[in-house]
Design an enzyme around this catalytic site. Sequence first.
Site, PDB file in Angstrom:
ATOM      1  N   LYS A 106       1.106  -1.069  -0.110  1.00  0.00           N
ATOM      2  CA  LYS A 106      -0.127   0.108   0.000  1.00  0.00           C
ATOM      3  C   LYS A 106       0.846   1.298   0.052  1.00  0.00           C
ATOM      4  O   LYS A 106       2.036   1.279   0.504  1.00  0.00           O
ATOM      5  CB  LYS A 106      -0.731   0.033   1.487  1.00  0.00           C
TER       6      LYS A 106
HETATM    7  P1  NAD Z   1     -12.794   7.985  -2.781  1.00  0.00           P
HETATM    8  O1  NAD Z   1     -11.787   9.082  -2.308  1.00  0.00           O
HETATM    9  O2  NAD Z   1     -13.472   7.957  -4.004  1.00  0.00           O
HETATM   10  O3  NAD Z   1     -14.191   8.301  -1.643  1.00  0.00           O
HETATM   11  C1  NAD Z   1     -14.372   8.463  -0.492  1.00  0.00           C
HETATM   12  C2  NAD Z   1     -15.599   9.128  -0.176  1.00  0.00           C
HETATM   13  O4  NAD Z   1     -15.889   9.152   1.455  1.00  0.00           O
HETATM   14  C3  NAD Z   1     -15.423  10.604  -0.431  1.00  0.00           C
HETATM   15  O5  NAD Z   1     -16.946  10.733  -1.108  1.00  0.00           O
HETATM   16  C4  NAD Z   1     -15.348  11.302   0.878  1.00  0.00           C
HETATM   17  O6  NAD Z   1     -15.934  12.730   0.884  1.00  0.00           O
HETATM   18  C5  NAD Z   1     -16.129  10.522   1.849  1.00  0.00           C
HETATM   19  N1  NAD Z   1     -15.349  11.017   3.122  1.00  0.00           N
HETATM   20  C6  NAD Z   1     -14.125  11.020   3.671  1.00  0.00           C
HETATM   21  N2  NAD Z   1     -14.198  10.957   5.165  1.00  0.00           N
HETATM   22  C7  NAD Z   1     -15.396  10.967   5.321  1.00  0.00           C
HETATM   23  C8  NAD Z   1     -16.094  10.960   6.508  1.00  0.00           C
HETATM   24  N3  NAD Z   1     -15.371  11.157   7.637  1.00  0.00           N
HETATM   25  N4  NAD Z   1     -17.454  10.944   6.656  1.00  0.00           N
HETATM   26  C9  NAD Z   1     -18.311  10.330   5.548  1.00  0.00           C
HETATM   27  N5  NAD Z   1     -17.575  10.462   4.529  1.00  0.00           N
HETATM   28  C10 NAD Z   1     -16.242  10.727   4.458  1.00  0.00           C
HETATM   29  O7  NAD Z   1     -12.269   6.610  -1.981  1.00  0.00           O
HETATM   30  P2  NAD Z   1     -12.602   5.344  -2.396  1.00  0.00           P
HETATM   31  O8  NAD Z   1     -11.441   4.891  -3.462  1.00  0.00           O
HETATM   32  O9  NAD Z   1     -14.218   5.134  -2.600  1.00  0.00           O
HETATM   33  O10 NAD Z   1     -12.257   4.407  -1.133  1.00  0.00           O
HETATM   34  C11 NAD Z   1     -13.075   4.427   0.060  1.00  0.00           C
HETATM   35  C12 NAD Z   1     -12.695   3.186   0.828  1.00  0.00           C
HETATM   36  O11 NAD Z   1     -12.623   2.079   0.101  1.00  0.00           O
HETATM   37  C13 NAD Z   1     -11.256   3.335   1.350  1.00  0.00           C
HETATM   38  O12 NAD Z   1     -11.176   2.815   2.682  1.00  0.00           O
HETATM   39  C14 NAD Z   1     -10.454   2.503   0.425  1.00  0.00           C
HETATM   40  O13 NAD Z   1      -9.264   2.156   0.973  1.00  0.00           O
HETATM   41  C15 NAD Z   1     -11.430   1.544   0.279  1.00  0.00           C
HETATM   42  N6  NAD Z   1     -10.962   0.698  -1.059  1.00  0.00           N
HETATM   43  C16 NAD Z   1     -11.170   1.330  -2.399  1.00  0.00           C
HETATM   44  C17 NAD Z   1     -11.008   0.608  -3.398  1.00  0.00           C
HETATM   45  C18 NAD Z   1     -11.100   1.288  -4.948  1.00  0.00           C
HETATM   46  O14 NAD Z   1     -10.751   0.625  -6.028  1.00  0.00           O
HETATM   47  N7  NAD Z   1     -10.993   2.647  -4.873  1.00  0.00           N
HETATM   48  C19 NAD Z   1     -10.746  -0.673  -3.318  1.00  0.00           C
HETATM   49  C20 NAD Z   1     -10.693  -1.334  -2.241  1.00  0.00           C
HETATM   50  C21 NAD Z   1     -10.701  -0.531  -1.070  1.00  0.00           C
END
Ligand code: NAD
Length: 475
Positions: A106
């Site tokens: 990561k």
């Molecule tokens: P992203 O940045 O696209 O979205 C995150 C969202 O959460 C945003 O809309 C943001 O405004 C919101 N957010 C942030 N802090 C917040 C809070 N305190 N309360 C409420 N909402 C809040 O990120 P993502 O890629 O969607 O990732 C989200 C989660 O999924 C993370 O834990 C990431 O590790 C996990 N993840 C992502 C992927 C991927 O393919 N992008 C894959 C596996 C896991």
Amino acid sequence: MSVHKGGFSASVNAMYDRAVALMDLSPGLTEKIRVCNATYTVRFGVRLRGAIHTFTGYRSVHSEHMEPVKGGIRYSLAVNQDEVEALAALMTYKCALVETPFGGSKGGLCIDPTQWEPHELEQITRRFAYELIKRDMINPAQNVPAPDMGTGEREMAWISDQYQRMNTTDINGRACVTGKPLNAGGIAGRIEATGRGVQYALREFFRHPEDMKIAGLSGSLEGKRIVVQGLGNVGFHAASFLSREDGAKIVAVIERDGAVHSDDGIDVDELHMHIRENGGVKGFPGASFEAEGAKLLEADCDILIPAALEGVIHEGNAARVTAPLIIEAANGPVTAEADAILRKRGCVIIPDMYANAGGVTVSYFEWVKNLSHIRFGRMERRAEEARHQVLVNELERLSKNKEVAWTLSDNFKRDYLRGAGELELVRSGLDDTMRSAYGAMREVWHARDEVADLRTAGFLVSISRIAASYQAKGL
Ligand code: NAD
């Protein structure tokens, strides 16, 4: 904002320890699998707006039992070594559980991406990538990043281009990173993949009445009331697919600036647009607004989907979280302490290492596509259509000899004749992966009384695979 006792890594390790205690693994191998192999910290300067700005970034490698290692790059001011190491560990367990042939890694950069213009972000990203590439921490054979919170296709394209500029004769250069745009070596269906995986995971859960019964649920996804936290890449796609395609009702969405709630259901596509235009959920028509958004994690619902960040369900609020089913779309949203409280109450948690594995699964397909230098389906698609056409022609010929003539409907012919393109193949591969991984977990869950939850079952499946791989190497 981590509320894990002792940090995020300690929480992941506590869950690991609980599971590994049920296995017959030597203490040495137990320790070897648990520890993070290496973390590289880099501080670099970029001249921007007439001054030098110093940024801190990390790339952590948790386990190299398989290479390349794989894991996203996160852009957030909250990024720190402990967080990156915990996320790298989760990648190891996730890759083993869904059988993507990678070790866990990561990366992260301490930055608020909203504070910088795109051309500035490009300079910063290219410099960060340069620092990692020159140490082989981005490399198609050794370490392959992907998007995570705060990053997406655009950043992956910059990283890929930077690698190719520095390795002009590497014919597999594009495979140095996944999650790229389609025109830069990406794959159809990667952006939606993690959210799509959450949908497939829930569909699979709802195919098993015994599992639903444990959560006190019945029926199908149709009409189920869902609360989603985080309408970013993962949360938006999951919520949109579940409501549009499975008839589930999104009753609340929690974002940074607060939460919106409506018992009649929220149109997440419209809300997504509203967030883009207004910077938050506040003011969304037809729904009530709650400034203290996290309160809605405790709302009455059938399914809770935390899809924002880690540590949001913790010792302080777990007892008030009433959802019978939680699916961890984010990594580490439930701390080890909260996990214990929720388990005691009978809440079923579909764990992160499985629930959000859709991203890495489709990243795997993208990596394979880059190494094979050909789009999936390009060779087979028309041959498949031609073979189907033969069958349709024959059926139509036979129908003419019957006393009562019958015909194949145009809709049937359109659907049946169409050969699978890349998107269909990606979805099929993802669906298959999510079904088989769930099958592997639930088999362990139901076979042993001491395995009381899906997380422990997931750990048992993945740890035994990682152990087998270390043992095969003679360790
Ligand atoms: P992203 O940045 O696209 O979205 C995150 C969202 O959460 C945003 O809309 C943001 O405004 C919101 N957010 C942030 N802090 C917040 C809070 N305190 N309360 C409420 N909402 C809040 O990120 P993502 O890629 O969607 O990732 C989200 C989660 O999924 C993370 O834990 C990431 O590790 C996990 N993840 C992502 C992927 C991927 O393919 N992008 C894959 C596996 C896991």
